[in-house]
Design a protein around this motif. Structure first.
Motif, PDB file in Angstrom:
ATOM      1  N   GLU A  60      35.737  54.264  43.443  1.00  0.00           N
ATOM      2  CA  GLU A  60      36.601  53.070  44.281  1.00  0.00           C
ATOM      3  C   GLU A  60      36.982  52.358  42.968  1.00  0.00           C
ATOM      4  N   GLY A  61      38.189  51.818  43.323  1.00  0.00           N
ATOM      5  CA  GLY A  61      39.107  51.235  42.345  1.00  0.00           C
ATOM      6  C   GLY A  61      39.639  51.595  41.235  1.00  0.00           C
ATOM      7  N   VAL A  62      39.639  53.162  41.143  1.00  0.00           N
ATOM      8  CA  VAL A  62      40.299  53.451  39.904  1.00  0.00           C
ATOM      9  C   VAL A  62      41.839  53.512  40.184  1.00  0.00           C
ATOM     10  N   GLY A  63      42.419  53.236  39.253  1.00  0.00           N
ATOM     11  CA  GLY A  63      44.091  52.911  39.395  1.00  0.00           C
ATOM     12  C   GLY A  63      44.495  51.683  39.009  1.00  0.00           C
ATOM     13  N   LEU A  64      45.403  51.011  39.515  1.00  0.00           N
ATOM     14  CA  LEU A  64      46.069  49.676  39.339  1.00  0.00           C
ATOM     15  C   LEU A  64      45.755  48.855  40.191  1.00  0.00           C
ATOM     16  N   LEU A  65      44.776  48.155  40.185  1.00  0.00           N
ATOM     17  CA  LEU A  65      44.190  47.134  41.084  1.00  0.00           C
ATOM     18  C   LEU A  65      45.126  46.247  41.740  1.00  0.00           C
ATOM     19  N   GLY A  66      45.224  45.981  43.058  1.00  0.00           N
ATOM     20  CA  GLY A  66      46.146  45.132  43.608  1.00  0.00           C
ATOM     21  C   GLY A  66      47.625  45.796  43.753  1.00  0.00           C
ATOM     22  N   VAL A  67      47.559  46.876  43.160  1.00  0.00           N
ATOM     23  CA  VAL A  67      49.071  47.567  43.572  1.00  0.00           C
ATOM     24  C   VAL A  67      48.726  48.876  44.269  1.00  0.00           C
ATOM     25  N   ILE A  68      48.133  49.780  43.501  1.00  0.00           N
ATOM     26  CA  ILE A  68      47.784  51.155  44.140  1.00  0.00           C
ATOM     27  C   ILE A  68      46.305  51.485  43.485  1.00  0.00           C
TER      28      ILE A  68
END
Length: 195
Positions: free
Chosen positions: A41-49
């Motif tokens: 959960e949350g791996v990536g660009l938080l608030g974007v994708i």
């Protein structure tokens, strides 16, 4: 090599991203395949994708003992969610990344001759895949995600989705210099009979 150098990168022996390489041994050429799904959960660009709540990354990797350490190759894949940067509609996508990472043995020539952030390292015979996989997924994600490559976005006047409003959507705009005259004299400049 001092123990202090490796202390900051020491993985937990129980984490889902961590693989114990002791059963692999240090004989060059020995290998072992691993498949697992790990919470991400949350791996990536938080608030974007990013990987949504409850999401997982599927790992399919081969660990191979080489002279300088353990070479990890394989693939990581996951589903991500975000919103279109133009029209703000929710979107989902699948991301798959290829992995190739050497985890250097402590006191190996690679360990001794490279900076701490240039190569991953084994700590207590453990390989922590999380930093490598997280970085690879972030680099594979679009910084400006779109629901479709030709998404027209939002109307700057009303905020409606241009894809839904149609090609003849528009708003009457008046030059602010003329607006004061229309307010003073009233009427409809398009239909002089109403003046």
């Amino acid at each position: 090599m001092s123990e202090h150098r490796h202390a900051s990168a020491r993985p937990s022996a129980t984490g889902p991203w961590v693989i114990d390489t002791r059963d692999l041994g240090r004989r060059a050429g020995s290998s072992r395949a691993y498949r697992r799904s790990v919470p991400a959960e949350g791996v990536g660009l938080l608030g974007v994708i990013a990987v949504p709540p409850g999401g997982e990354v599927d790992l399919d990797v081969l660990l191979e003992s080489v002279v300088e350490g353990v070479l990890v190759t394989g693939r990581a894949s996951t589903a991500v969610e975000g919103e279109c940067s133009r029209c703000l509609e929710p979107l989902t996508d699948e991301v798959a990344v290829e992995l190739t990472e050497l985890y250097a043995y402590p006191d190996s020539a690679t360990d001794e001759t490279t900076e701490e952030d240039e190569v991953s390292r084994l700590a207590d015979d453990l390989v922590d895949l999380e930093p490598v996989v997280r970085d690879a997924i972030v680099l594979a994600l679009p910084q400006v995600p779109l629901c479709s490559p030709d998404c027209p976005g939002l109307c700057v006047d009303c905020g409606g989705r241009l894809a839904e409003l149609g090609p003849d959507h528009g708003h009457e705009t008046m030059d602010p210099r003329w607006a004061a005259l229309q307010e003073r004299f009233g009427g409809n400049r398009d239909n002089p009979e109403e003046n």
